[in-house]
Design an enzyme around this catalytic site. Structure first.
Site, short mmCIF file in Angstrom:
data_model
loop_
_atom_site.label_atom_id
_atom_site.label_comp_id
_atom_site.label_asym_id
_atom_site.label_seq_id
_atom_site.Cartn_x
_atom_site.Cartn_y
_atom_site.Cartn_z
N HIS A 41 28.64 14.05 43.02
CA HIS A 41 28.59 12.91 43.94
C HIS A 41 29.26 11.72 43.26
O HIS A 41 29.12 11.54 42.05
CB HIS A 41 27.13 12.55 44.27
CG HIS A 41 27.00 11.73 45.49
ND1 HIS A 41 27.23 10.37 45.50
CD2 HIS A 41 26.70 12.07 46.77
CE1 HIS A 41 27.06 9.92 46.72
NE2 HIS A 41 26.75 10.92 47.52
N ASP A 56 23.82 18.02 50.40
CA ASP A 56 24.26 19.18 51.16
C ASP A 56 23.82 20.51 50.55
O ASP A 56 23.99 21.56 51.17
CB ASP A 56 25.80 19.18 51.29
CG ASP A 56 26.26 18.05 52.20
OD1 ASP A 56 25.62 17.84 53.23
OD2 ASP A 56 27.25 17.38 51.86
N1 CMC Z 1 32.05 21.49 41.00
C1 CMC Z 1 32.71 21.49 39.83
N2 CMC Z 1 33.18 20.37 39.22
C2 CMC Z 1 32.95 19.22 39.85
C3 CMC Z 1 32.28 19.14 41.08
C4 CMC Z 1 31.82 20.34 41.65
N3 CMC Z 1 31.15 20.34 42.81
N4 CMC Z 1 32.23 17.87 41.47
C5 CMC Z 1 32.86 17.15 40.54
N5 CMC Z 1 33.29 17.97 39.56
C6 CMC Z 1 34.03 17.56 38.34
C7 CMC Z 1 35.51 17.40 38.67
O1 CMC Z 1 36.20 18.60 38.48
C8 CMC Z 1 35.91 16.32 37.71
O2 CMC Z 1 36.03 16.89 36.42
P1 CMC Z 1 37.13 16.36 35.36
O3 CMC Z 1 36.76 14.92 35.11
O4 CMC Z 1 36.95 17.24 34.19
O5 CMC Z 1 38.45 16.51 36.05
C9 CMC Z 1 34.68 15.40 37.67
O6 CMC Z 1 33.58 16.25 37.96
C10 CMC Z 1 34.75 14.26 38.66
O7 CMC Z 1 34.99 14.85 39.96
P2 CMC Z 1 35.76 14.13 41.13
O8 CMC Z 1 36.14 15.14 42.15
O9 CMC Z 1 36.82 13.26 40.56
O10 CMC Z 1 34.60 13.18 41.69
P3 CMC Z 1 34.65 12.37 43.03
O11 CMC Z 1 33.67 11.27 42.86
O12 CMC Z 1 36.04 12.01 43.41
O13 CMC Z 1 34.15 13.40 44.13
C11 CMC Z 1 32.74 14.83 45.37
C12 CMC Z 1 32.84 13.53 44.54
C13 CMC Z 1 31.40 14.85 46.07
C14 CMC Z 1 33.83 14.83 46.44
C15 CMC Z 1 32.89 16.03 44.41
O14 CMC Z 1 31.80 16.05 43.52
C16 CMC Z 1 32.99 17.34 45.18
O15 CMC Z 1 34.07 17.71 45.61
N6 CMC Z 1 31.85 18.09 45.36
C17 CMC Z 1 31.85 19.31 46.11
C18 CMC Z 1 31.83 19.03 47.61
C19 CMC Z 1 30.49 18.49 48.06
O16 CMC Z 1 29.43 19.02 47.73
N7 CMC Z 1 30.54 17.42 48.87
C20 CMC Z 1 29.35 16.77 49.41
C21 CMC Z 1 29.25 15.37 48.90
S1 CMC Z 1 27.66 14.60 49.05
C22 CMC Z 1 27.30 14.39 50.68
C23 CMC Z 1 28.37 13.98 51.58
O17 CMC Z 1 29.18 13.10 51.28
O18 CMC Z 1 28.40 14.55 52.66
#
Ligand code: CMC
Length: 397
Positions: A262, A316
Site C-alpha cells: 500500500h 483487498d
Molecule cells: N508484491 C510484491 N512486491 C511489492 C508489492 C506486492 N504486492 N507491492 C509493492 N511491492 C514492492 C515493489 O516491487 C517495490 O519494490 P522495489 O522498491 O524493490 O522496486 C516496492 O515494494 C514499492 O512498490 P510500488 O509499486 O512502488 O509502491 P506503490 O506505492 O507505487 O504501489 C500498490 C502501491 C498498492 C499499487 C502496490 O503495492 C501493488 O501493486 N500492490 C498489489 C495490488 C494491490 O493489492 N492493490 C490494492 C491496493 S489497496 C486497496 C485499493 O487501493 O483498492
C-alpha cells in the site's frame, strides 16, 4: 514555466487537497472517518449511518437517520429505460464497465445541474447510494438471462442488496457482515478513484459523471480490482504447499502479489485485520473456505520475504474471502467495493464544491521542440525517435 516542487511519480507524498473526511496513519495502522476509528464504526455503526457521517460530517440523530434511510429505500428502483439499456450489454462484459455506464446514464435522467442547491445535492447523494446496488444486482441477474427483481422495502440496505443479487433473503449474520464490509470500504482519503472523482468534480460537471469517473478508476487491478485478482491468485496457488514456491517465483519475476502493499500503510491494513475476523465469523457459521489456509500461509511467507519493505496485506486481501463465502461471484467484488466507496466519493464531491478550484497541475515536458511537419510520403516509421530526428532535422528537447 517554473516548477514549484520536484517531480514525484504517482504524486507520492504530494498533498493535492485539504480534507476533514478521513485520516490515515500508515505507520501505526490507523484509519478514522471524521475522527472516529474504523474499529468502532465497524462494531457499532451501519453502512448508511457511516455514509451520512462521511457526507454530512457528523453522526445523524435518530430522526435524521430514519429520514435518510427512508429516502434511500424510496429511490432504490431503476427507471425501466436504464434496465432496458442494461439488457443490451454483452453478458460477458465486466460488471464494473456495466456499472460505469449505468452511473453515467443517470445524468441523462437527472440532467438539472444545481450545484449550489442543497436539495439538489441531497437528491444526488440519495439517488446514487440507492441505485448503485440495484444496478449491480440487476446486471448480475440479467447476464444470467433473468429479469432483475425489485428491491424489498422491508429489508435494510445490505439485506436488500443480497436479496436482489441472490433472489433469497439473506441470513441475518451474513447481511450484518456484508454491511460491516461496506463500512470498511466506504472511504480512504485521497486514493486514485477519489482523486479522479475530485478532479472531475472540480470542473463543476454533474455528480453522475463524477461517480462514473471514479468507478472507472476503481476498476483497475492496482486499486479496487485487486480483490478479484486475489481470488484468482489463490486459485492458481491451489494448495498450502505451493505457497512458498509461488512467492519465490513471483519475486524472481518481479511480479506483484495481489492484495499486498500500500502506498500509505507500512503495516497490516487495519481494514484487513477486521475483514479477516469477519471471514472467520462466517467460516464458523457456514463452514471453512479451502482458500483460507492458503491465504494465511501466503500472508506468513510474504511477511517473511517482504515485511522489511513494509509490504503487508491490504484491504483487498481478505475481502474476497468474505464475499466468496457470501456467495458473491468474484467479478462482483469490485462493484461491491464501488457500492460502498460511493459514500466516500460523494463526501469528497461535496467537500470539493465547498471550496472549488479546478485541478490543473503542471508537467515537465520531455518531448521535442520546434519540429517540422513531415509530408506523409517522406515518413518511414513512427515511434522511432532517432529516425524521426534525422527526418525533422535538429530538434531540441
Ligand atoms: N508484491 C510484491 N512486491 C511489492 C508489492 C506486492 N504486492 N507491492 C509493492 N511491492 C514492492 C515493489 O516491487 C517495490 O519494490 P522495489 O522498491 O524493490 O522496486 C516496492 O515494494 C514499492 O512498490 P510500488 O509499486 O512502488 O509502491 P506503490 O506505492 O507505487 O504501489 C500498490 C502501491 C498498492 C499499487 C502496490 O503495492 C501493488 O501493486 N500492490 C498489489 C495490488 C494491490 O493489492 N492493490 C490494492 C491496493 S489497496 C486497496 C485499493 O487501493 O483498492
Amino acid at each position: 514555466m517554473t516548477v514549484a516542487c520536484e517531480y514525484r511519480p504517482g504524486l507520492e507524498g504530494v498533498p493535492a487537497t485539504q480534507s476533514s473526511i478521513s485520516f490515515v496513519d500508515g505507520t501505526h495502522g490507523i484509519l478514522e472517518y471524521r475522527g472516529i476509528g474504523i474499529e468502532e464504526l465497524a462494531k457499532k455503526s451501519n453502512f448508511l449511518e457511516t455514509a451520512y457521517l462521511l457526507i454530512w460530517g457528523e453522526l445523524p440523530t435518530k430522526d435524521e437517520l430514519y429520514e435518510f434511510e427512508h429516502e434511500i429505500r424510496y429511490h432504490r428502483r431503476l427507471k425501466y429505460r436504464i434496465r432496458d439499456m442494461m439488457k443490451c450489454f454483452p453478458e460477458s462484459g465486466h460488471p464494473m464497465d456495466a456499472l460505469q455506464a449505468c452511473a453515467a446514464a443517470l445524468g441523462l435522467f437527472y440532467s438539472r445541474r444545481a450545484l449550489d442547491d442543497p436539495a439538489y445535492i441531497r437528491a444526488a447523494v440519495v439517488r446514487l447510494l440507492a441505485k448503485i446496488p440495484t444496478m449491480v444486482a440487476a446486471f448480475q441477474l440479467m447476464r444470467k438471462g433473468n429479469d432483475p427483481i425489485q428491491p424489498r422495502d422491508d429489508l435494510d440496505y445490505s439485506a436488500n442488496f443480497l436479496y436482489m443479487l441472490t433472489e433469497r433473503e439473506p441470513d441475518p449474520l451474513a447481511a450484518k457482515i456484508f454491511d460491516t464490509g461496506l463500512i470498511l470500504h466506504a472511504e480512504h482519503t485521497i486514493n486514485a478513484s477519489t482523486f479522479s472523482a475530485m478532479v472531475t468534480a472540480s470542473t463543476l460537471t454533474d455528480p453522475y459523471a463524477v461517480i462514473a469517473s471514479a468507478v472507472g478508476t476503481l476498476a483497475g487491478p492496482l486499486h479496487g480490482g485487486a480483490s478479484e485478482e486475489v481470488i484468482l491468485m489463490l486459485e492458481e496457488i491451489g494448495s498450502v504447499e505451493n505457497v512458498r514456491p509461488f512467492v519465490e517465483s513471483a519475486l524472481e519475476n518481479r511480479s506483484k502479489i495481489m492484495g499486498f502493499g500500500h502506498r500509505v500503510y507500512k503495516v497490516k491494513d487495519p481494514r484487513a485485520i477486521i475483514l479477516q475476523q469477519l471471514a472467520e465469523q462466517l467460516f464458523e457459521k457456514f463452514g471453512r473456505d479451502d482458500y483460507y489456509d492458503i491465504a494465511v500461509e501466503l500472508e506468513k511467507v510474504v511477511q517473511e520475504k517482504l515485511g522489511h519493505k513494509g509490504i503487508y496485506p491490504n484491504v483487498d486481501f481478505y475481502s474476497g474471502l468474505v464475499y466468496r463465502k457470501l456467495g458473491i461471484p468474484s467479478d462482483l467484488f469490485t462493484p461491491v467495493f464501488a457500492i460502498s466507496r460511493v459514500a466516500g466519493w460523494l463526501a469528497h464531491w461535496k467537500e470539493q464544491l465547498n471550496e472549488n478550484r479546478i485541478f490543473r497541475p503542471t508537467q515537465i515536458y520531455t518531448g521535442f521542440r520546434g519540429a517540422t511537419y513531415v509530408p506523409i510520403e517522406q515518413r518511414r516509421s513512427v515511434g522511432d525517435k532517432e529516425l524521426l530526428a534525422t527526418l525533422v532535422g535538429d530538434l531540441k528537447p
